[in-house]
Write a protein that holds these residues in place. Structure first.
Motif, short mmCIF file in Angstrom:
data_model
loop_
_atom_site.label_atom_id
_atom_site.label_comp_id
_atom_site.label_asym_id
_atom_site.label_seq_id
_atom_site.Cartn_x
_atom_site.Cartn_y
_atom_site.Cartn_z
N UNK A 69 0.84 -1.19 0.00
CA UNK A 69 0.00 0.00 0.00
C UNK A 69 0.88 1.25 0.00
N UNK A 70 0.35 2.33 -0.56
CA UNK A 70 1.08 3.60 -0.65
C UNK A 70 0.43 4.64 0.24
N UNK A 71 1.26 5.53 0.77
CA UNK A 71 0.79 6.67 1.55
C UNK A 71 1.60 7.89 1.15
N UNK A 72 0.93 8.85 0.52
CA UNK A 72 1.58 10.08 0.09
C UNK A 72 1.39 11.13 1.17
N UNK A 86 13.18 23.94 5.67
CA UNK A 86 13.12 23.12 4.46
C UNK A 86 11.71 22.59 4.28
N UNK A 87 11.23 22.63 3.04
CA UNK A 87 9.95 22.02 2.70
C UNK A 87 10.21 20.61 2.18
N UNK A 88 9.63 19.62 2.90
CA UNK A 88 9.92 18.21 2.61
C UNK A 88 8.64 17.53 2.14
N UNK A 89 8.73 16.87 1.00
CA UNK A 89 7.63 16.07 0.45
C UNK A 89 8.09 14.62 0.43
N UNK A 90 7.27 13.72 1.02
CA UNK A 90 7.69 12.32 1.16
C UNK A 90 6.51 11.39 0.89
N UNK A 91 6.82 10.11 0.69
CA UNK A 91 5.79 9.08 0.59
C UNK A 91 6.34 7.80 1.21
N UNK A 92 5.43 6.92 1.61
CA UNK A 92 5.81 5.64 2.21
C UNK A 92 5.09 4.51 1.48
N UNK A 93 5.68 3.34 1.58
CA UNK A 93 5.07 2.12 1.05
C UNK A 93 5.14 1.06 2.15
N UNK A 94 4.02 0.40 2.40
CA UNK A 94 3.94 -0.55 3.51
C UNK A 94 2.99 -1.68 3.14
N UNK A 104 -7.02 -5.20 15.51
CA UNK A 104 -7.15 -4.80 16.90
C UNK A 104 -6.59 -3.40 17.15
N UNK A 105 -5.56 -2.99 16.39
CA UNK A 105 -4.92 -1.70 16.63
C UNK A 105 -5.64 -0.55 15.93
N UNK A 106 -5.96 -0.72 14.65
CA UNK A 106 -6.57 0.38 13.89
C UNK A 106 -7.89 -0.02 13.25
N UNK A 107 -8.00 -1.20 12.73
CA UNK A 107 -9.25 -1.69 12.19
C UNK A 107 -9.54 -1.32 10.74
N UNK A 108 -8.84 -0.30 10.18
CA UNK A 108 -9.12 0.09 8.80
C UNK A 108 -7.87 0.74 8.20
N UNK A 109 -7.87 0.80 6.87
CA UNK A 109 -6.73 1.40 6.16
C UNK A 109 -6.66 2.89 6.43
N UNK A 117 1.14 8.37 9.09
CA UNK A 117 1.52 9.74 8.80
C UNK A 117 2.09 10.42 10.04
N UNK A 118 1.47 10.18 11.19
CA UNK A 118 2.00 10.75 12.43
C UNK A 118 3.37 10.18 12.75
N UNK A 119 3.55 8.87 12.60
CA UNK A 119 4.86 8.25 12.86
C UNK A 119 5.94 8.82 11.94
#
Length: 308
Positions: A69-72, A86-94, A104-109, A117-119
């Protein structure tokens, strides 16, 4: 009469059995996890694809993605170790590796994306704050991204998530700072261009002055050579005339008189006030004319000019 009723009852029974069997089965795709829930409590976690069974009308099935999955992430402003914004633009893949813990922790995407995003924002602030701007932009960027990924992955493990990648797609100065930097770069380039133009003009003037000096020298040498050749030519002419005069002075006097007539009687309006028996017209009085009553005189020929 009993036969139609029996057939109807059997048909209803078959329909009920089909409904029960349909509600008791479900299919898990290869790209999915499945959790069987009974009144909200997890009964089983299924990761293998295929046809599965559950209690009809009692158990519910929740599916989660097994694929990456991707998170921009939105652009955020961070402060580097050298106090540069500095202005930083990032994305993650997990991907989800433990569907039970994930549920049990979050329940949904969507909730998982908020937590990730907070992490990620927290990890970027902590790690990039210890690095300089040049290190973030150029020298240590891969190492910093790896450290951010490790930090986020450690926190995301409690959600049943594994981080595949964290990338800084763009690291730039804020717009106001960028304009100041661009203006400074433009000023430096303009100063370098002015220096280059000044050096070019100086070299051009030097080359032009050298060329003009060489041209003046060449013209002077050419004029000197021309004067020498002209003087030598005049000397040769005078020598030849002198030799011709020595051979036949009378003919030479006649020839010079013809030249004088040609030069003096040019045009139709030429007027000369001379005596008819003047020395100038002595050759108009006959081929054997003698000036002064026929006395034979010899007009000395003009002496040639000295050689230059």
């Amino acid at each position: 009469m009993n036969n139609p009723v029996l057939r109807t009852g059997l048909l209803i029974l078959l329909v009920l059995v089909a409904i029960v069997l349909y509600s008791a089965t479900f299919i898990v795709q290869q790209t999915q996890y499945a959790l069987v829930l009974r009144f909200g409590a997890v009964q089983s976690a299924i990761s293998e694809p295929g046809l599965k069974f559950k209690l009809p009308l009692v158990d519910n099935v929740t599916y989660f993605e097994k694929r990456v999955l991707d998170l921009d992430l939105p652009v955020q402003t961070l402060l580097s170790a050298d106090r540069q914004n500095l202005e930083v633009d990032a994305f993650t893949r997990y991907r989800i590796v433990d569907p039970l813990r994930f549920y049990q922790a979050v329940g949904s995407i969507s909730l998982a994306n908020q937590r990730l995003q907070s992490f990620t924002n927290s990890a970027m602030r902590n790690i990039l704050a210890s690095a300089s701007r040049d290190a973030i932009v150029r020298t240590e960027r891969p190492q910093l991204m790896e450290r951010i990924q490790e930090d986020v992955n450690r926190q995301a493990g409690s959600l049943g998530i594994e981080m595949i990648d964290v990338r800084l797609t763009r690291v730039d100065l804020p717009n106001a700072n960028s304009q100041a930097v661009y203006q400074r770069m433009r000023t430096e380039r303009e100063r370098e261009a002015a220096d280059l133009r000044a050096n070019g003009n100086q070299q051009a003037q030097t080359i032009r002055a050298r060329a003009e000096r060489e041209a003046t020298i060449i013209r002077a040498e050419a004029n000197q050579r021309a004067e020498e050749l002209r003087g030598q030519g005049d000397a040769d002419r005078n020598r030849i005339l002198a030799e011709a005069f020595g051979r036949d002075p009378e003919f030479f006097a006649f020839y010079r008189s013809m030249q004088a007539y040609e030069a003096g009687l040019k045009g139709s309006g030429t007027r000369l006030v001379l005596s008819p028996d003047s020395e100038f017209f002595r050759y108009f009085n006959g081929s054997n004319a003698r000036p002064n009553g026929g006395a034979s005189t010899t007009t000395p020929a003009p002496q040639p000019a000295p050689a230059q």
